[in-house]
Design a protein around this motif. Structure first.
Motif, PDB file in Angstrom:
ATOM      1  N   ARG A   1      -0.866  -2.594 -17.832  1.00 31.92           N
ATOM      2  CA  ARG A   1      -0.292  -2.072 -16.593  1.00 31.92           C
ATOM      3  C   ARG A   1      -0.148  -0.562 -16.679  1.00 31.92           C
ATOM      4  NH1 ARG A   1       5.724  -3.542 -15.409  1.00 31.92           N
ATOM      5  NH2 ARG A   1       5.882  -2.138 -17.160  1.00 31.92           N
ATOM      6  N   VAL A   2      -0.628   0.131 -15.660  1.00 28.49           N
ATOM      7  CA  VAL A   2      -0.512   1.577 -15.570  1.00 28.49           C
ATOM      8  C   VAL A   2       0.594   1.949 -14.592  1.00 28.49           C
ATOM      9  CG1 VAL A   2      -1.712   3.697 -14.891  1.00 28.49           C
ATOM     10  CG2 VAL A   2      -2.924   1.947 -16.202  1.00 28.49           C
ATOM     11  N   GLN A   3       0.599   1.283 -13.425  1.00 30.61           N
ATOM     12  CA  GLN A   3       1.580   1.622 -12.407  1.00 30.61           C
ATOM     13  C   GLN A   3       1.685   0.474 -11.406  1.00 30.61           C
ATOM     14  OE1 GLN A   3       0.783   5.482 -10.786  1.00 30.61           O
ATOM     15  NE2 GLN A   3       2.553   5.462  -9.426  1.00 30.61           N
ATOM     16  N   ILE A   4       2.871   0.305 -10.831  1.00 28.06           N
ATOM     17  CA  ILE A   4       3.093  -0.681  -9.776  1.00 28.06           C
ATOM     18  C   ILE A   4       3.806   0.006  -8.619  1.00 28.06           C
ATOM     19  CG2 ILE A   4       4.289  -2.801  -9.103  1.00 28.06           C
ATOM     20  CD1 ILE A   4       3.964  -3.802 -11.930  1.00 28.06           C
ATOM     21  N   PHE A   5       3.301  -0.208  -7.415  1.00 27.51           N
ATOM     22  CA  PHE A   5       3.986   0.234  -6.205  1.00 27.51           C
ATOM     23  C   PHE A   5       4.664  -0.997  -5.619  1.00 27.51           C
ATOM     24  CE2 PHE A   5       0.821   3.541  -6.664  1.00 27.51           C
ATOM     25  CZ  PHE A   5       1.556   4.679  -6.366  1.00 27.51           C
ATOM     26  N   PRO A   6       5.982  -1.080  -5.710  1.00 26.36           N
ATOM     27  CA  PRO A   6       6.672  -2.276  -5.226  1.00 26.36           C
ATOM     28  C   PRO A   6       6.594  -2.417  -3.707  1.00 26.36           C
ATOM     29  CG  PRO A   6       8.236  -0.674  -6.129  1.00 26.36           C
ATOM     30  CD  PRO A   6       6.869  -0.091  -6.275  1.00 26.36           C
ATOM     31  N   GLY A   7       6.478  -3.657  -3.268  1.00 25.69           N
ATOM     32  CA  GLY A   7       6.378  -3.941  -1.847  1.00 25.69           C
ATOM     33  C   GLY A   7       7.660  -3.703  -1.076  1.00 25.69           C
ATOM     34  N   THR A   8       8.761  -3.561  -1.774  1.00 26.71           N
ATOM     35  CA  THR A   8      10.036  -3.335  -1.080  1.00 26.71           C
ATOM     36  C   THR A   8      10.019  -2.039  -0.281  1.00 26.71           C
ATOM     37  OG1 THR A   8      10.933  -2.322  -3.088  1.00 26.71           O
ATOM     38  CG2 THR A   8      11.407  -4.657  -2.732  1.00 26.71           C
ATOM     39  N   SER A   9       9.223  -1.068  -0.720  1.00 24.67           N
ATOM     40  CA  SER A   9       9.162   0.204  -0.001  1.00 24.67           C
ATOM     41  C   SER A   9       8.288   0.124   1.248  1.00 24.67           C
ATOM     42  CB  SER A   9       8.660   1.316  -0.931  1.00 24.67           C
ATOM     43  OG  SER A   9       7.360   1.010  -1.376  1.00 24.67           O
ATOM     44  N   ARG A  10       7.621  -1.007   1.447  1.00 19.29           N
ATOM     45  CA  ARG A  10       6.760  -1.193   2.621  1.00 19.29           C
ATOM     46  C   ARG A  10       7.136  -2.454   3.394  1.00 19.29           C
ATOM     47  NH1 ARG A  10       4.685   1.225  -1.225  1.00 19.29           N
ATOM     48  NH2 ARG A  10       3.680   3.222  -0.927  1.00 19.29           N
ATOM     49  N   GLY A  11       8.397  -2.816   3.353  1.00 18.18           N
ATOM     50  CA  GLY A  11       8.899  -3.928   4.154  1.00 18.18           C
ATOM     51  C   GLY A  11       8.571  -5.313   3.632  1.00 18.18           C
ATOM     52  N   ASN A  12       8.236  -5.438   2.347  1.00 18.50           N
ATOM     53  CA  ASN A  12       7.895  -6.729   1.745  1.00 18.50           C
ATOM     54  C   ASN A  12       6.784  -7.463   2.498  1.00 18.50           C
ATOM     55  OD1 ASN A  12       9.560  -6.755  -0.565  1.00 18.50           O
ATOM     56  ND2 ASN A  12      11.329  -7.181   0.729  1.00 18.50           N
ATOM     57  N   ILE A  13       5.788  -6.718   2.929  1.00 14.44           N
ATOM     58  CA  ILE A  13       4.621  -7.291   3.588  1.00 14.44           C
ATOM     59  C   ILE A  13       3.531  -7.464   2.540  1.00 14.44           C
ATOM     60  CG2 ILE A  13       2.847  -6.901   5.341  1.00 14.44           C
ATOM     61  CD1 ILE A  13       4.947  -5.187   6.832  1.00 14.44           C
ATOM     62  N   GLN A  14       2.877  -8.605   2.538  1.00 14.54           N
ATOM     63  CA  GLN A  14       1.853  -8.895   1.537  1.00 14.54           C
ATOM     64  C   GLN A  14       0.684  -7.929   1.646  1.00 14.54           C
ATOM     65  OE1 GLN A  14       0.884 -13.005   0.759  1.00 14.54           O
ATOM     66  NE2 GLN A  14      -1.282 -12.503   0.599  1.00 14.54           N
ATOM     67  N   VAL A  15       0.183  -7.495   0.492  1.00 15.90           N
ATOM     68  CA  VAL A  15      -1.007  -6.635   0.452  1.00 15.90           C
ATOM     69  C   VAL A  15      -2.195  -7.459   0.923  1.00 15.90           C
ATOM     70  CG1 VAL A  15      -2.531  -5.283  -1.024  1.00 15.90           C
ATOM     71  CG2 VAL A  15      -0.073  -5.315  -1.485  1.00 15.90           C
ATOM     72  N   GLY A  16      -2.924  -6.946   1.913  1.00 12.97           N
ATOM     73  CA  GLY A  16      -4.047  -7.681   2.477  1.00 12.97           C
ATOM     74  C   GLY A  16      -5.384  -7.295   1.882  1.00 12.97           C
ATOM     75  N   CYS A  17      -5.641  -6.006   1.742  1.00 14.17           N
ATOM     76  CA  CYS A  17      -6.918  -5.492   1.238  1.00 14.17           C
ATOM     77  C   CYS A  17      -6.668  -4.295   0.338  1.00 14.17           C
ATOM     78  CB  CYS A  17      -7.813  -5.021   2.377  1.00 14.17           C
ATOM     79  SG  CYS A  17      -8.175  -6.243   3.603  1.00 14.17           S
ATOM     80  N   VAL A  18      -7.560  -4.114  -0.629  1.00 11.43           N
ATOM     81  CA  VAL A  18      -7.503  -2.964  -1.537  1.00 11.43           C
ATOM     82  C   VAL A  18      -8.922  -2.477  -1.758  1.00 11.43           C
ATOM     83  CG1 VAL A  18      -6.911  -2.194  -3.873  1.00 11.43           C
ATOM     84  CG2 VAL A  18      -5.448  -3.866  -2.723  1.00 11.43           C
ATOM     85  N   ASP A  19      -9.099  -1.159  -1.799  1.00 16.92           N
ATOM     86  CA  ASP A  19     -10.379  -0.598  -2.218  1.00 16.92           C
ATOM     87  C   ASP A  19     -10.130   0.699  -2.967  1.00 16.92           C
ATOM     88  OD1 ASP A  19     -13.215  -0.877  -2.403  1.00 16.92           O
ATOM     89  OD2 ASP A  19     -13.411   0.803  -1.018  1.00 16.92           O
ATOM     90  N   CYS A  20     -11.007   0.998  -3.918  1.00 21.74           N
ATOM     91  CA  CYS A  20     -10.903   2.205  -4.742  1.00 21.74           C
ATOM     92  C   CYS A  20     -12.161   3.034  -4.574  1.00 21.74           C
ATOM     93  CB  CYS A  20     -10.773   1.845  -6.220  1.00 21.74           C
ATOM     94  SG  CYS A  20      -9.357   0.814  -6.609  1.00 21.74           S
ATOM     95  N   SER A  21     -11.986   4.349  -4.536  1.00 19.72           N
ATOM     96  CA  SER A  21     -13.137   5.239  -4.500  1.00 19.72           C
ATOM     97  C   SER A  21     -13.530   5.581  -5.934  1.00 19.72           C
ATOM     98  CB  SER A  21     -12.802   6.515  -3.722  1.00 19.72           C
ATOM     99  OG  SER A  21     -11.904   7.315  -4.462  1.00 19.72           O
ATOM    100  N   GLN A  22     -14.674   6.220  -6.069  1.00 19.27           N
ATOM    101  CA  GLN A  22     -15.139   6.591  -7.399  1.00 19.27           C
ATOM    102  C   GLN A  22     -14.469   7.860  -7.924  1.00 19.27           C
ATOM    103  OE1 GLN A  22     -17.014   4.570  -9.409  1.00 19.27           O
ATOM    104  NE2 GLN A  22     -16.473   3.227  -7.717  1.00 19.27           N
ATOM    105  N   ASN A  23     -13.576   8.453  -7.138  1.00 21.94           N
ATOM    106  CA  ASN A  23     -12.800   9.593  -7.640  1.00 21.94           C
ATOM    107  C   ASN A  23     -11.314   9.251  -7.758  1.00 21.94           C
ATOM    108  OD1 ASN A  23     -12.160   9.562  -4.946  1.00 21.94           O
ATOM    109  ND2 ASN A  23     -12.708  11.682  -4.542  1.00 21.94           N
ATOM    110  N   GLY A  24     -10.997   7.951  -7.773  1.00 22.85           N
ATOM    111  CA  GLY A  24      -9.645   7.519  -8.089  1.00 22.85           C
ATOM    112  C   GLY A  24      -8.735   7.217  -6.924  1.00 22.85           C
ATOM    113  N   LYS A  25      -9.170   7.453  -5.697  1.00 25.21           N
ATOM    114  CA  LYS A  25      -8.310   7.141  -4.555  1.00 25.21           C
ATOM    115  C   LYS A  25      -8.222   5.633  -4.364  1.00 25.21           C
ATOM    116  CE  LYS A  25      -9.257  11.293  -1.885  1.00 25.21           C
ATOM    117  NZ  LYS A  25      -9.794  11.806  -0.612  1.00 25.21           N
ATOM    118  N   ILE A  26      -7.071   5.191  -3.882  1.00 23.28           N
ATOM    119  CA  ILE A  26      -6.852   3.779  -3.593  1.00 23.28           C
ATOM    120  C   ILE A  26      -6.382   3.663  -2.150  1.00 23.28           C
ATOM    121  CG2 ILE A  26      -5.520   1.712  -4.166  1.00 23.28           C
ATOM    122  CD1 ILE A  26      -5.104   2.923  -6.979  1.00 23.28           C
ATOM    123  N   ALA A  27      -6.961   2.736  -1.413  1.00 17.82           N
ATOM    124  CA  ALA A  27      -6.490   2.389  -0.073  1.00 17.82           C
ATOM    125  C   ALA A  27      -5.993   0.952  -0.136  1.00 17.82           C
ATOM    126  CB  ALA A  27      -7.619   2.505   0.951  1.00 17.82           C
ATOM    127  N   ALA A  28      -4.831   0.705   0.445  1.00 12.34           N
ATOM    128  CA  ALA A  28      -4.264  -0.643   0.471  1.00 12.34           C
ATOM    129  C   ALA A  28      -3.713  -0.917   1.857  1.00 12.34           C
ATOM    130  CB  ALA A  28      -3.159  -0.774  -0.576  1.00 12.34           C
TER     131      ALA A  28
END
Length: 141
Positions: free
Chosen positions: A46-73
């Motif tokens: 584990r490197v890092q966790i972003f807890p869902g409590t800061s986003r209203g406890n809504i389930q993560v639907g999709c995730v994608d990563c770019s080749q320069n380290g960006k993450i979209a969720a």
């Protein structure tokens, strides 16, 4: 050792709830686990966790990563962007990747997000919902 240091949780169901990216040539995995966004190093530590409590406890639907380290969720119809920055963790330790992700942006679309896809250099994000939208940062284009 605490249990949460080993067991971060199962990946949410679906084909778009995990992705692999790179930071300075080092691979990492990001995935949705319930309402949390989890980032693992190449050794699956584990490197890092972003807890869902800061986003209203809504389930993560999709995730994608770019080749320069960006993450979209996506959380329902909201999309959050996370970018890597050199640094240490909040606990004072360093992770093997030598970076810490921070939320750098967010936007909403009209309906539930069902797919996310970065272009190769992380300057544009394709968002699939009831419509297909291409989002970009004007500073990067």
């Amino acid at each position: 050792m605490k249990q949460h240091q080993v067991l971060t949780g199962a990946v949410n169901p679906g084909d778009h709830c995990f992705a692999v990216g790179n930071v300075d040539g080092a691979p990492f995995t990001a995935y949705g686990s319930g309402c949390d966004l989890v980032i693992l190093g190449s050794d699956f530590q584990r490197v890092q966790i972003f807890p869902g409590t800061s986003r209203g406890n809504i389930q993560v639907g999709c995730v994608d990563c770019s080749q320069n380290g960006k993450i979209a969720a996506s959380y329902a119809n909201n999309v959050y962007i996370f970018e890597p920055y050199p640094g240490t963790s909040k606990t004072g330790g360093t992770n093997k990747l030598g970076v810490e992700w921070r939320e750098t942006g967010a936007f909403s679309v009209d309906s539930l997000v069902t797919n996310l896809s970065w272009n190769h250099d992380g300057t544009r994000l394709l968002v699939g919902s009831n419509a297909i939208q291409l989002w970009g940062c004007p500073d990067l284009m």
